[in-house]
Motif scaffolding. Structure first.
Motif, mmCIF file in Angstrom:
data_model
loop_
_atom_site.group_PDB
_atom_site.id
_atom_site.type_symbol
_atom_site.label_atom_id
_atom_site.label_comp_id
_atom_site.label_asym_id
_atom_site.label_seq_id
_atom_site.Cartn_x
_atom_site.Cartn_y
_atom_site.Cartn_z
ATOM 1 N N ARG A 124 46.917 105.435 51.801
ATOM 2 C CA ARG A 124 46.410 106.687 50.464
ATOM 3 C C ARG A 124 45.219 107.393 50.618
ATOM 4 N NH1 ARG A 124 45.199 100.312 48.005
ATOM 5 N NH2 ARG A 124 47.418 99.921 46.704
ATOM 6 N N THR A 125 44.508 107.283 51.504
ATOM 7 C CA THR A 125 43.349 108.307 51.835
ATOM 8 C C THR A 125 43.888 109.513 52.046
ATOM 9 O OG1 THR A 125 41.625 106.847 53.082
ATOM 10 C CG2 THR A 125 41.182 109.217 52.702
ATOM 11 N N LEU A 126 45.723 109.993 53.222
ATOM 12 C CA LEU A 126 46.020 110.891 53.036
ATOM 13 C C LEU A 126 46.737 111.808 52.550
ATOM 14 C CD1 LEU A 126 47.121 109.983 56.272
ATOM 15 C CD2 LEU A 126 46.001 111.512 56.493
ATOM 16 N N VAL A 127 47.535 110.434 51.781
ATOM 17 C CA VAL A 127 48.239 111.120 50.460
ATOM 18 C C VAL A 127 47.401 111.741 49.174
ATOM 19 C CG1 VAL A 127 50.078 110.391 51.305
ATOM 20 C CG2 VAL A 127 48.626 108.811 48.681
ATOM 21 N N SER A 128 45.698 110.870 49.594
ATOM 22 C CA SER A 128 45.224 111.562 48.332
ATOM 23 C C SER A 128 44.992 111.066 47.133
ATOM 24 C CB SER A 128 45.298 113.531 48.247
ATOM 25 O OG SER A 128 43.708 113.381 47.515
ATOM 26 N N ALA A 129 45.269 109.692 46.660
ATOM 27 C CA ALA A 129 45.379 108.989 45.667
ATOM 28 C C ALA A 129 45.015 107.572 46.116
ATOM 29 C CB ALA A 129 47.213 108.898 45.226
ATOM 30 N N GLU A 130 44.116 107.363 45.858
ATOM 31 C CA GLU A 130 43.482 105.935 46.205
ATOM 32 C C GLU A 130 43.929 104.781 45.840
ATOM 33 O OE1 GLU A 130 40.876 103.925 47.697
ATOM 34 O OE2 GLU A 130 41.049 106.349 48.222
ATOM 35 N N SER A 131 44.574 105.355 44.016
ATOM 36 C CA SER A 131 46.036 103.633 43.868
ATOM 37 C C SER A 131 47.139 103.372 44.127
ATOM 38 C CB SER A 131 45.460 104.146 42.183
ATOM 39 O OG SER A 131 45.778 105.232 41.969
ATOM 40 N N TYR A 132 47.485 104.882 45.568
ATOM 41 C CA TYR A 132 49.394 104.894 45.300
ATOM 42 C C TYR A 132 49.115 103.745 46.225
ATOM 43 C CZ TYR A 132 52.833 105.888 47.926
ATOM 44 O OH TYR A 132 54.009 106.276 48.812
ATOM 45 N N ASN A 133 50.385 103.617 44.795
ATOM 46 C CA ASN A 133 51.008 101.835 45.365
ATOM 47 C C ASN A 133 52.372 102.423 45.613
ATOM 48 O OD1 ASN A 133 50.138 99.077 45.280
ATOM 49 N ND2 ASN A 133 49.572 99.258 43.312
ATOM 50 N N PRO A 134 52.685 102.355 46.925
ATOM 51 C CA PRO A 134 54.265 102.943 47.527
ATOM 52 C C PRO A 134 55.073 101.034 47.648
ATOM 53 C CG PRO A 134 52.687 101.796 49.406
ATOM 54 C CD PRO A 134 51.983 102.339 48.294
ATOM 55 N N THR A 135 55.898 101.967 47.149
ATOM 56 C CA THR A 135 57.312 100.724 47.032
ATOM 57 C C THR A 135 57.243 100.353 48.884
ATOM 58 O OG1 THR A 135 58.228 101.925 45.100
ATOM 59 C CG2 THR A 135 59.294 100.028 46.193
ATOM 60 N N LYS A 192 55.821 113.324 50.566
ATOM 61 C CA LYS A 192 54.274 113.359 49.803
ATOM 62 C C LYS A 192 53.315 114.131 50.304
ATOM 63 C CE LYS A 192 53.626 109.840 47.164
ATOM 64 N NZ LYS A 192 53.073 110.037 45.528
ATOM 65 N N SER A 193 51.985 114.866 49.924
ATOM 66 C CA SER A 193 51.754 116.160 50.749
ATOM 67 C C SER A 193 50.327 115.653 51.961
ATOM 68 C CB SER A 193 51.019 117.203 49.882
ATOM 69 O OG SER A 193 51.848 117.689 48.854
ATOM 70 N N LEU A 201 47.892 119.535 54.493
ATOM 71 C CA LEU A 201 48.766 119.559 56.195
ATOM 72 C C LEU A 201 49.516 119.944 56.708
ATOM 73 C CD1 LEU A 201 45.965 117.150 57.342
ATOM 74 C CD2 LEU A 201 45.644 119.243 57.685
ATOM 75 N N ASP A 202 51.130 118.968 55.653
ATOM 76 C CA ASP A 202 51.724 119.172 55.448
ATOM 77 C C ASP A 202 52.726 118.280 54.402
ATOM 78 O OD1 ASP A 202 54.179 117.155 58.709
ATOM 79 O OD2 ASP A 202 54.156 118.977 57.443
ATOM 80 N N GLU A 203 53.559 118.358 54.804
ATOM 81 C CA GLU A 203 54.588 118.313 53.459
ATOM 82 C C GLU A 203 55.483 116.455 54.900
ATOM 83 O OE1 GLU A 203 53.502 119.973 50.430
ATOM 84 O OE2 GLU A 203 54.783 118.012 50.151
ATOM 85 N N ALA A 204 54.888 115.589 54.054
ATOM 86 C CA ALA A 204 55.735 114.895 54.912
ATOM 87 C C ALA A 204 56.487 113.408 54.571
ATOM 88 C CB ALA A 204 54.975 113.962 56.028
ATOM 89 N N LEU A 205 57.418 112.378 54.770
ATOM 90 C CA LEU A 205 58.226 111.470 54.112
ATOM 91 C C LEU A 205 57.738 110.225 54.734
ATOM 92 C CD1 LEU A 205 61.688 112.765 55.427
ATOM 93 C CD2 LEU A 205 60.980 112.118 52.475
ATOM 94 N N VAL A 206 57.230 109.727 53.678
ATOM 95 C CA VAL A 206 56.356 108.158 54.831
ATOM 96 C C VAL A 206 57.434 107.099 53.611
ATOM 97 C CG1 VAL A 206 53.910 110.004 53.974
ATOM 98 C CG2 VAL A 206 54.648 108.630 52.302
ATOM 99 N N CYS A 207 56.482 106.170 54.629
ATOM 100 C CA CYS A 207 57.415 104.512 54.589
ATOM 101 C C CYS A 207 56.274 103.690 54.183
ATOM 102 C CB CYS A 207 58.464 104.890 54.948
ATOM 103 S SG CYS A 207 59.350 103.061 54.323
#
Lengths: 631, 460
Positions: free
Chosen positions: B35-46, B53-54, B64-70
């Motif tokens: 959540r910190t890395l994508v800069s969204a405290e409420s990010y709720n990934p499926t 994500k950036s 820093l990068d555009e990355a695929l996150v899982c």
């Protein structure tokens, strides 16, 4: 609370566990009461009239070495002694004896009555009196209250017992005796985890109606090996048993009537011992067998009653009669007591400490079938241990435990409290990792010093023990000194017997490692003074020590690798939940088993190597354990 | 131990420049860090779903990068913990920066194999499977990879199962004859039992003998180039590696240190080692290189002695050939593209020198003969069934346990032969069962008893 009587220790039950418990407790100096439903039936053998066998015989020898009474009683009342596995190595030999059922009971009662500090009381216990998680005493059906600092419960099959024959079922602790139902409820109310087990017994026959010529006799040993280290000779008359076999017509009749068996009609759901199956089970599970072996065992000198061992059944009584009559030699034979199955309550032995005290209820000890075991010997050794600890506890002395390494009793208790039971637990020698070290004939060496220290081994027994020890040391030295030479006249006999080359000369100790060399032969090769100095039994023990010396080393080495951390203590009240990354299931298993050492944890079924290494890491606080899982 | 429950991070792809680099985070703080890395405290990934994500540095707010996150939610991840994977671009500097950032956010760098250890401790993997995973991670080439995959599927357990059942059956028969002497059981067949144990020992020995080959597959073959200076060792090394790794000049003695590079030959990992030319030199640095070359030669599984085939054999060549005479080697006659090239000096050497498995004509320049040289590298090891499709033991622990169980079974068979009593024979058999159990999982006394009661009708 006002009590009618007050004791240090109360033992509930007068069976094999109860008798040992009461005797040991009283002799340790605790003021002890034995409470039983019927004083005339103290020491009653509910099932087969026999003591010992492989594993079980080992237990009796250990009980005797610790100062228990079972060995002495059977030595005085046994009517057929046999040492089993005589052709095999000494570690797996064990004594077995048929008992005169009535004499055994009388001798046991006489033994207890001659024990100072021990009071016999007849009565039915209905509840335990508790206060703040501690036992205060017991309440009886007749409203008497008896106080005690510790209580040993050894209720056998009486606890909520239910008897089955055919479609008939009724409450009972044994045929013709009432069950203890209220007390079972009382134990459940105290929060003990209670389960249900089953066992069975075969019919008893009228010996006058048997055609004895039809059956092969099984004679007693010529040289009876006693159970007790304090018995020199078995003097009483010895009787034959007989061998019999079922046949296809018996099997067909059983198959045709399976619906009558409560085991197969679904009336009985609890689990019985697999090694003591009913005849119904034998026929169903091994359909390829055309006959099953039975033993016709005498019940005693003064009775015609015989016991049909191997024919345990819960089929209807009339049908049992028909089945028995189908065996040639039994055509006219009358059943005088039908066989039956019995279901009873047991308490999950994982509730127990190694001292056989319940973890939750202080001062409450359990012994025998209530802990999920089967067999007189298994019961008796628990009774002894529970009685010792109840007394020690009530006297404020430190409690006593036995480990797996040193005794079958230790194996039994450790198995029970670590694994619990799925079926009635019986001792087998293969349950021990240290089988070669746990011989029936060295039980004194292993355990008698403990018995002495506790105060259960008297001066004369202790004197005997020390004398035997000295004799064994001399015999052992002599075996390494005496040589058999090519020039000796017995040399060629020995060479032929072993079928091996023996060289120019070898010590008797070396000779005894060769096949087919027994103690009698070795004795004949020793100086003539030896036979007056040592008994054959002494020589057998000395030879056995020598035989296994080499293997014991390698057995220990093999186990050390596996067991090197076994002694690691798990502190009491240790929370397995605090060990990171143990799965929920593993934590649950650990919490149920409450292992006190890493060794116990290692033996809990379902423990994964990974969970164990994690636990080990946690316990040692060190990361430097071997194994790839640490990478 | 707190260390078992904290959050760890590691680069899951090999270090170095690559298309993508995968950073894996495992432990209770994984989601928070993500959540910190994508800069969204409420990010709720499926869970189990990849999203673009950036990744943003929270201090500088710079992307820093555009990355695929899982994100994989516990316990449904491979190791039973919360796991986040960041599939970033494969720049070492970028990956290093992101990992540093994650470390600052409270994770710690994972120890080698620690992800798998957590999988094992969480009961997601069996020990043999975990060990195979380690091999999988370490696997350098396809064959080794197939091998590791095979172990992962529990193939060792499968392969050992019949042997273990066979052993258990013998134990059951011997135990029954001891424990149930009063029962009407079939007599133990003495000779048949001995034969069965010997057969079992042979069977396990066959599996064990794949260890040497398995180990080669796992660790790779070490091949060192040796020769006097300026015969073209580095050129050959570069030709085999396929790119310019070693600096090649006309100046003799250019290679002063040893260079190593992994290649795959028919799927077997081969570690090529380029060494300094061996000669007596007054140059101190070059002398150190020569000493090192000799050490490498001594450690190698195979040497390639490079000789300039366009020239007469020099004294320095003779020196090298004398030094390698007791080490397995191939002679590579280089510069076959030159007109003066001749193989005459080495005719008959293969038969005369038992350690010389081949003399090859090659040209580093024209790349002629390189394929034959590759094949020649594997040839001395081919007897070790490196190509066999059978199961290979690659793990030293498994090998050790197999050896112990074979020894125990063989000595039990010998004891039976000597008419020792069953309880003595059984000591070794139970040990063997325990050793095999350490590979495949333990057999408890209860299971042995269970087998007895289901095999024989026991009970008075």
């Amino acid at each position: 609370m006002i009590f009618d009587e007050f004791f240090d220790v109360i033992v509930i039950g007068g069976g094999h566990a109860g008798c040992e418990a009461a005797s040991a407790s009283a002799r340790l100096g605790a003021n002890t009461a034995l409470l039983t439903l019927n004083l005339d039936l103290i020491g009653q053998m509910s099932c087969n009239p026999a003591i010992g066998g492989i594993g079980k015989g080992h237990l009796v020898r250990e009980i005797d070495a610790l100062g228990g009474i079972m060995g002495r009683v059977i030595d005085r009342t046994g009517i057929q002694f046999r040492l089993l596995n005589r052709s095999r190595g000494p570690a797996v030999r064990a004594p077995r004896a048929q008992a005169d059922r009535t004499l055994y009971r009388i001798e046991m009662r006489r033994t207890l009555e001659g024990t100072p500090n021990l009071c016999l009381r007849q009565g039915l216990v209905t509840s335990l009196l508790m206060e703040g998680g501690r036992v205060l005493g017991v309440e009886l059906q007749d409203a008497r209250r008896m106080g005690a600092k510790a209580v040993v419960v050894a209720t056998g099959t009486f606890l909520n017992g239910r008897i089955h024959t055919g479609r008939q079922t009724y409450e009972g602790g044994r045929a013709g005796e009432p069950a203890s139902v209220e007390f079972a409820e009382a134990l459940k109310r105290l929060g003990l985890r209670v389960g249900r087990l089953k066992t069975g017994t075969p019919p008893r026959l009228d010996g006058r109606t048997i055609d004895w010529e039809a059956f092969e006799p099984q004679p007693p040993d010529e040289r009876a090996v006693p159970f007790s280290f304090s018995t020199d000779h078995i003097r009483q008359q010895q009787l034959n048993c007989h061998l019999a076999y079922t046949n296809e017509s018996v099997h067909a009749a059983i198959r045709a009537n399976l619906h009558e068996s409560p085991l197969y009609s679904g009336k009985i759901t609890s689990i019985g011992p697999r090694y003591c199956p009913s005849i119904e089970d034998k026929v169903v599970k091994f359909p390829e067998k055309t006959r099953h072996q039975l033993f016709i065992e005498p019940e005693g000198y003064a009775t015609n009653e015989v016991y049909l061992n191997g024919f345990s059944t819960s089929l209807p009584a009339q049908l049992q009669q028909e089945l028995v009559s189908l065996i040639p030699g039994f055509e006219r034979t009358q059943i005088i007591r039908p066989g039956y199955a019995i279901e009873y309550d047991f308490v999950d032995p994982k509730e127990l400490s190694p001292f056989l005290e319940t973890a939750r209820l202080k001062g409450l000890f359990l012994a025998g079938q209530i802990n999920g075991t089967t067999g007189y010997e298994e019961a008796a050794c628990q009774g002894l241990l529970a009685g010792i600890n109840a007394a020690l506890g009530s006297l404020g002395r430190p409690l006593f435990r036995l480990n797996r390494r040193g005794s079958y009793i230790g194996v039994l208790v450790d198995d029970l409290i670590t694994h619990g039971v799925d079926e009635p637990y019986r001792m087998f020698t293969s349950r021990s990792e240290y089988r070669l070290a746990l011989r029936h004939d060295n039980a004194d060496e292993r355990l008698e010093p403990y018995g002495r220290e506790l105060g259960l081994v008297g001066d004369s027994e202790w004197e005997r023990f020390n004398q035997r020890r000295a004799r064994l040391a001399r015999a052992s030295a002599l075996l390494k000194e005496c040589r058999l030479r090519r020039s000796d006249e017995r040399y060629s006999i020995c060479r032929e017997l072993t079928g091996q080359e023996l060289g120019d000369s070898l010590t008797l100790a070396e000779l005894a490692l060769r096949p087919r060399i027994d103690a009698e032969l070795v004795m004949s090769l020793m100086p003539s003074s030896a036979s007056s100095e040592f008994s054959i039994g002494d020589l057998e023990t000395a030879l056995a020590d020598h035989l296994y010396a080499g293997y014991l080393g390698s057995q220990t080495a093999g186990l050390r690798r596996l067991n090197q951390h076994d002694a690691l203590n798990i502190p009491q009240g240790f929370s397995f939940r605090t060990v990171g990354s143990l799965s929920h299931e593993i934590v649950e298993r650990l919490e149920r088993a409450r292992p006190e050492s890493f060794g116990q944890a290692r033996q809990i079924p379902g423990m994964t190597p990974a969970a164990l290494s994690t636990l080990l890491v946690h316990l040692t606080g060190s990361q430097s354990i071997s194994g790839a899982s640490q990478r | 131990m707190a260390a078992q429950t904290d959050t760890i991070v590691a680069l899951s792809t090999p270090p170095g420049r690559s298309g993508i680099g995968v950073i894996r985070i495992s432990g209770p703080d994984s989601l928070h860090i993500l959540r910190t890395l994508v800069s969204a405290e409420s990010y709720n990934p499926t869970p189990n779903l990849m999203r673009l994500k950036s990744l943003i540095d929270p201090n500088s707010a710079e992307t820093l990068d555009e990355a695929l996150v899982c994100f994989f939610k516990a316990p449904h991840s491979f190791n039973g913990e919360d796991v986040a994977e960041l599939h970033c671009h494969g720049s070492p500097v970028l990956l290093r920066t992101i990992i540093d950032l994650i470390l600052k956010l409270g994770a710690r760098l994972a120890d080698p194999g620690e992800f798998s250890l957590r999988a094992v401790t969480n009961g997601r993997l069996k020990l043999t499977e975990a060990e195979a995973i380690r091999d999988l991670i370490d696997a350098q080439t396809d064959t080794a990879l197939r091998q590791a995959t095979r172990q992962l599927k529990g193939e060792i357990s499968n392969r050992l199962r019949p042997a273990k059942e066979n052993l258990l059956e013998t134990i059951v028969r011997l135990e029954s004859s001891l424990e149930f002497v009063e029962d009407d059981l079939p007599a133990v067949q003495h000779q048949a039992t001995i034969d069965s144990l010997l057969g079992l020992a042979r069977d396990l020995s066959r599996l064990r003998s794949t260890f040497a080959a398995g180990k080669l597959l796992h660790d790779g073959i070490r091949v060192a180039f040796v020769g006097r200076p300026n015969v073209g060792k580095s050129s050959l090394f570069n030709s085999l590696v396929g790119h310019e790794r070693a600096i090649v000049t006309e100046i003799p003695g250019t290679t002063r240190d040893t260079l190593t590079e992994s290649i795959a030959v028919s799927g077997v990992p081969v570690l090529l080692i380029d060494t300094a030319g061996i000669r007596n030199s007054s140059d101190e640095i070059e002398s150190i290189g020569v000493a090192r070359a000799r050490r490498e030669a001594a450690d190698a599984d195979l040497l390639i002695v490079v000789v300039d085939g366009s020239e007469y054999l020099r004294e320095e060549d003779q020196l090298v050939l004398a030094e390698v005479s007791d080490i397995r080697h191939i002679v590579a006659l280089n510069k076959s593209d030159l007109p003066t090239f001749s193989t005459a000096t080495f005719d008959g050497r293969v038969g005369a020198d038992p350690n010389c498995s081949a003399v090859m004509s090659v040209s580093a320049k024209s790349e002629a003969g390189l394929e034959s040289l590759r094949a020649a590298i594997l040839e001395p090891f081919a007897n070790g069934s490196a190509h066999s499709e059978g199961l290979l033991i690659t793990n030293a622990r498994h090998h050790d346990l197999l050896v112990r169980s074979i020894e125990a079974i063989a000595s039990s068979a010998q004891l039976l032969e000597d008419f020792a009593s069953e309880e003595i024979v059984l000591v070794g058999l139970h040990s063997a069962l325990r050793y095999l159990g350490e590979i495949t999982g333990e057999t408890t006394t209860e299971e042995i008893l269970g087998q007895i009661f289901s095999t024989f009708c026991i009970g008075k």
